[in-house]
Design a protein around this motif. Structure first.
Motif, PDB file in Angstrom:
ATOM      1  N   VAL A 132       0.822  -1.218   0.000  1.00 46.67           N
ATOM      2  CA  VAL A 132       0.000   0.000   0.000  1.00 46.67           C
ATOM      3  C   VAL A 132       0.855   1.266   0.000  1.00 46.67           C
ATOM      4  O   VAL A 132       0.330   2.382   0.074  1.00 46.67           O
ATOM      5  CB  VAL A 132      -0.974   0.010   1.201  1.00 46.67           C
ATOM      6  CG1 VAL A 132      -1.927  -1.168   1.120  1.00 46.67           C
ATOM      7  CG2 VAL A 132      -0.215   0.011   2.534  1.00 46.67           C
ATOM      8  N   GLY A 133       2.173   1.102  -0.074  1.00 48.14           N
ATOM      9  CA  GLY A 133       3.062   2.258  -0.141  1.00 48.14           C
ATOM     10  C   GLY A 133       3.213   3.018   1.155  1.00 48.14           C
ATOM     11  O   GLY A 133       3.451   4.236   1.156  1.00 48.14           O
ATOM     12  N   SER A 134       3.092   2.322   2.275  1.00 51.56           N
ATOM     13  CA  SER A 134       3.191   2.979   3.580  1.00 51.56           C
ATOM     14  C   SER A 134       4.652   3.213   3.956  1.00 51.56           C
ATOM     15  O   SER A 134       5.544   2.467   3.561  1.00 51.56           O
ATOM     16  CB  SER A 134       2.523   2.106   4.650  1.00 51.56           C
ATOM     17  OG  SER A 134       2.738   2.637   5.937  1.00 51.56           O
ATOM     18  N   ASP A 135       4.873   4.268   4.733  1.00 51.34           N
ATOM     19  CA  ASP A 135       6.222   4.534   5.241  1.00 51.34           C
ATOM     20  C   ASP A 135       6.429   3.887   6.607  1.00 51.34           C
ATOM     21  O   ASP A 135       7.494   4.005   7.205  1.00 51.34           O
ATOM     22  CB  ASP A 135       6.481   6.041   5.337  1.00 51.34           C
ATOM     23  CG  ASP A 135       5.482   6.755   6.244  1.00 51.34           C
ATOM     24  OD1 ASP A 135       4.504   6.107   6.679  1.00 51.34           O
ATOM     25  OD2 ASP A 135       5.685   7.949   6.523  1.00 51.34           O
ATOM     26  N   LYS A 136       5.400   3.188   7.084  1.00 50.85           N
ATOM     27  CA  LYS A 136       5.520   2.491   8.368  1.00 50.85           C
ATOM     28  C   LYS A 136       6.063   1.089   8.149  1.00 50.85           C
ATOM     29  O   LYS A 136       6.020   0.547   7.045  1.00 50.85           O
ATOM     30  CB  LYS A 136       4.160   2.435   9.077  1.00 50.85           C
ATOM     31  CG  LYS A 136       3.652   3.792   9.523  1.00 50.85           C
ATOM     32  CD  LYS A 136       2.416   3.664  10.369  1.00 50.85           C
ATOM     33  CE  LYS A 136       1.885   5.032  10.783  1.00 50.85           C
ATOM     34  NZ  LYS A 136       2.860   5.771  11.621  1.00 50.85           N
ATOM     35  N   LYS A 137       6.544   0.506   9.254  1.00 48.94           N
ATOM     36  CA  LYS A 137       7.149  -0.812   9.178  1.00 48.94           C
ATOM     37  C   LYS A 137       6.901  -1.574  10.473  1.00 48.94           C
ATOM     38  O   LYS A 137       6.819  -0.978  11.547  1.00 48.94           O
ATOM     39  CB  LYS A 137       8.655  -0.674   8.930  1.00 48.94           C
ATOM     40  CG  LYS A 137       9.372  -1.984   8.681  1.00 48.94           C
ATOM     41  CD  LYS A 137      10.846  -1.745   8.383  1.00 48.94           C
ATOM     42  CE  LYS A 137      11.580  -3.067   8.166  1.00 48.94           C
ATOM     43  NZ  LYS A 137      13.034  -2.843   7.888  1.00 48.94           N
ATOM     44  N   ALA A 138       6.752  -2.896  10.331  1.00 50.23           N
ATOM     45  CA  ALA A 138       6.588  -3.744  11.516  1.00 50.23           C
ATOM     46  C   ALA A 138       7.954  -4.174  12.030  1.00 50.23           C
ATOM     47  O   ALA A 138       8.858  -4.464  11.241  1.00 50.23           O
ATOM     48  CB  ALA A 138       5.746  -4.961  11.163  1.00 50.23           C
ATOM     49  N   TYR A 139       8.079  -4.203  13.360  1.00 45.01           N
ATOM     50  CA  TYR A 139       9.352  -4.573  13.984  1.00 45.01           C
ATOM     51  C   TYR A 139       9.128  -5.693  14.999  1.00 45.01           C
ATOM     52  O   TYR A 139       8.185  -5.640  15.803  1.00 45.01           O
ATOM     53  CB  TYR A 139       9.967  -3.373  14.692  1.00 45.01           C
ATOM     54  CG  TYR A 139      10.332  -2.242  13.766  1.00 45.01           C
ATOM     55  CD1 TYR A 139      11.579  -2.191  13.150  1.00 45.01           C
ATOM     56  CD2 TYR A 139       9.413  -1.215  13.511  1.00 45.01           C
ATOM     57  CE1 TYR A 139      11.915  -1.143  12.300  1.00 45.01           C
ATOM     58  CE2 TYR A 139       9.736  -0.168  12.660  1.00 45.01           C
ATOM     59  CZ  TYR A 139      10.984  -0.138  12.055  1.00 45.01           C
ATOM     60  OH  TYR A 139      11.318   0.892  11.205  1.00 45.01           O
ATOM     61  N   ASP A 140       9.993  -6.673  14.953  1.00 44.69           N
ATOM     62  CA  ASP A 140       9.986  -7.755  15.935  1.00 44.69           C
ATOM     63  C   ASP A 140      10.811  -7.297  17.129  1.00 44.69           C
ATOM     64  O   ASP A 140      12.030  -7.145  17.036  1.00 44.69           O
ATOM     65  CB  ASP A 140      10.590  -9.022  15.315  1.00 44.69           C
ATOM     66  CG  ASP A 140      10.425 -10.249  16.209  1.00 44.69           C
ATOM     67  OD1 ASP A 140      10.161 -10.072  17.420  1.00 44.69           O
ATOM     68  OD2 ASP A 140      10.567 -11.370  15.700  1.00 44.69           O
ATOM     69  N   ILE A 141      10.157  -7.043  18.247  1.00 40.63           N
ATOM     70  CA  ILE A 141      10.860  -6.571  19.445  1.00 40.63           C
ATOM     71  C   ILE A 141      10.874  -7.672  20.511  1.00 40.63           C
ATOM     72  O   ILE A 141      10.920  -7.390  21.712  1.00 40.63           O
ATOM     73  CB  ILE A 141      10.243  -5.273  19.997  1.00 40.63           C
ATOM     74  CG1 ILE A 141       8.765  -5.462  20.325  1.00 40.63           C
ATOM     75  CG2 ILE A 141      10.437  -4.131  19.009  1.00 40.63           C
ATOM     76  CD1 ILE A 141       8.162  -4.281  21.086  1.00 40.63           C
ATOM     77  N   THR A 142      10.830  -8.923  20.046  1.00 41.47           N
ATOM     78  CA  THR A 142      10.868 -10.071  20.945  1.00 41.47           C
ATOM     79  C   THR A 142      12.079  -9.996  21.880  1.00 41.47           C
ATOM     80  O   THR A 142      13.175  -9.641  21.460  1.00 41.47           O
ATOM     81  CB  THR A 142      10.928 -11.373  20.125  1.00 41.47           C
ATOM     82  OG1 THR A 142       9.697 -11.513  19.400  1.00 41.47           O
ATOM     83  CG2 THR A 142      11.120 -12.593  21.014  1.00 41.47           C
ATOM     84  N   GLY A 143      11.840 -10.350  23.144  1.00 48.60           N
ATOM     85  CA  GLY A 143      12.913 -10.339  24.132  1.00 48.60           C
ATOM     86  C   GLY A 143      12.808  -9.204  25.124  1.00 48.60           C
ATOM     87  O   GLY A 143      13.443  -9.239  26.183  1.00 48.60           O
ATOM     88  N   LYS A 144      11.996  -8.199  24.816  1.00 51.43           N
ATOM     89  CA  LYS A 144      11.866  -7.066  25.729  1.00 51.43           C
ATOM     90  C   LYS A 144      11.027  -7.448  26.943  1.00 51.43           C
ATOM     91  O   LYS A 144      10.049  -8.189  26.841  1.00 51.43           O
ATOM     92  CB  LYS A 144      11.238  -5.871  25.009  1.00 51.43           C
ATOM     93  CG  LYS A 144      12.173  -5.217  24.001  1.00 51.43           C
ATOM     94  CD  LYS A 144      11.609  -3.913  23.501  1.00 51.43           C
ATOM     95  CE  LYS A 144      12.559  -3.223  22.533  1.00 51.43           C
ATOM     96  NZ  LYS A 144      13.808  -2.794  23.186  1.00 51.43           N
ATOM     97  N   GLU A 145      11.410  -6.922  28.089  1.00 52.80           N
ATOM     98  CA  GLU A 145      10.642  -7.146  29.307  1.00 52.80           C
ATOM     99  C   GLU A 145       9.341  -6.358  29.234  1.00 52.80           C
ATOM    100  O   GLU A 145       9.215  -5.390  28.474  1.00 52.80           O
ATOM    101  CB  GLU A 145      11.454  -6.723  30.526  1.00 52.80           C
ATOM    102  CG  GLU A 145      12.701  -7.565  30.758  1.00 52.80           C
ATOM    103  CD  GLU A 145      13.461  -7.166  32.003  1.00 52.80           C
ATOM    104  OE1 GLU A 145      13.039  -6.184  32.660  1.00 52.80           O
ATOM    105  OE2 GLU A 145      14.475  -7.812  32.318  1.00 52.80           O
ATOM    106  N   LEU A 146       8.383  -6.767  30.044  1.00 50.84           N
ATOM    107  CA  LEU A 146       7.069  -6.113  30.028  1.00 50.84           C
ATOM    108  C   LEU A 146       7.186  -4.623  30.292  1.00 50.84           C
ATOM    109  O   LEU A 146       6.510  -3.816  29.641  1.00 50.84           O
ATOM    110  CB  LEU A 146       6.150  -6.762  31.068  1.00 50.84           C
ATOM    111  CG  LEU A 146       4.733  -6.188  31.167  1.00 50.84           C
ATOM    112  CD1 LEU A 146       4.015  -6.284  29.827  1.00 50.84           C
ATOM    113  CD2 LEU A 146       3.939  -6.903  32.255  1.00 50.84           C
ATOM    114  N   GLU A 147       8.021  -4.229  31.235  1.00 51.74           N
ATOM    115  CA  GLU A 147       8.186  -2.806  31.551  1.00 51.74           C
ATOM    116  C   GLU A 147       8.642  -2.020  30.333  1.00 51.74           C
ATOM    117  O   GLU A 147       8.274  -0.857  30.158  1.00 51.74           O
ATOM    118  CB  GLU A 147       9.189  -2.631  32.700  1.00 51.74           C
ATOM    119  CG  GLU A 147       8.636  -2.977  34.067  1.00 51.74           C
ATOM    120  CD  GLU A 147       7.469  -2.083  34.471  1.00 51.74           C
ATOM    121  OE1 GLU A 147       7.484  -0.880  34.128  1.00 51.74           O
ATOM    122  OE2 GLU A 147       6.548  -2.591  35.123  1.00 51.74           O
TER     123      GLU A 147
END
Length: 260
Positions: free
Chosen positions: A157-172
């Motif tokens: 769709v030509g978006s400037d947004k992107k999905a990121y895998d942030i696996t490993g981060k603590e809940l805080e």
């Protein structure tokens, strides 16, 4: 003698008049000094009053900011994975986030047109969806699959947004995202039930064991002792015990995805 007495009386009267005049003048001067001191004290009092009045306004503004940063749970629209996608909690969570960001796409469109799927027991659920979200007997997928699906759609769709895998981060650390208004897709268990490893498949020479009842929800914010989650199993924003959610989040390997 009489003249002397009269003269002394006149002197006494004159001295008395002088004393009375000086005493009266001194009192007025003291009153002026008191008035001057009173004015200074009044100015200090006004200043103090302003400070006291200003402080609650500052505190009110601070509270307002906190409310603003945590308003995500109030404006986020949750949708249900049912009845179309009985095993599609992950793709439904992605749909909710994309809709929140202004993208007009349905869970069915994402599932049928963008999600990489494979036959149950034949694919790695870290790379493809295990089965099909439309199938009751399917399983699910992990964070990398949803990142790939999201970016495939966003690129198209030509978006400037992107999905990121942030696996490993603590809940805080995830709360840092929600505090700034960014919803976080997270992996846990269905209804935060106690989970366990169940079926094992041999895929490409590797043994892969599924953790059940795996579930995906969208983290929106926190309250004292609670977290706010957009739960596709209910199609609504629900309040879950924070400690229990953190425990289930840890069990599912701290998997999380954001779109920015």
């Amino acid at each position: 003698m009489k003249k002397i007495v009269i003269c002394l009386a006149v002197v006494v009267i004159i001295v008395s008049l002088i004393f009375v005049y000086k005493y009266s003048t001194d009192r007025y001067e003291e009153k002026d000094d008191f008035n001057s001191t009173t004015n200074i004290m009044s100015t200090d009092t006004i200043t103090t009053t302003i400070n006291i009045t200003t402080q609650p306004e500052t505190e009110k503004q601070t509270t307002h900011v906190v409310v603003e940063t945590n308003k995500l749970e109030g404006e986020f629209k949750a949708i249900s994975q049912y009845p179309e996608l009985p095993t599609g909690c992950e793709i439904t969570s992605l749909t909710m986030v994309l809709n929140h960001l202004g993208y007009n796409v349905s869970k069915g469109e994402l599932s049928d047109g963008y999600l990489n799927k494979g036959e149950v027991g034949k694919v790695d659920f870290r790379k493809q969806f295990e089965g099909d979200p439309r199938d009751d007997n399917s399983y699910g997928c992990y964070a990398p699959v949803i990142v790939d699906t999201a970016n495939k759609y966003l690129n198209e769709v030509g978006s400037d947004k992107k999905a990121y895998d942030i696996t490993g981060k603590e809940l805080e650390e995830l709360f840092e995202y929600t505090d700034e208004g960014t919803p976080v897709m997270t992996w846990c268990t269905y209804k935060l039930q106690e989970g366990h490893f169940s079926v094992t498949w041999n895929v490409d020479g590797k043994k892969l064991t599924w953790y059940t009842p795996e579930h995906c929800m969208v983290l929106l914010g926190k309250d004292e002792g609670f977290v706010y989650m957009a739960d596709p199993a209910y199609g609504e924003v629900k309040k879950y015990d924070r400690e229990l959610f953190e425990e289930r989040y840890e069990e599912l390997f701290r998997q999380a995805v954001v779109i920015k």
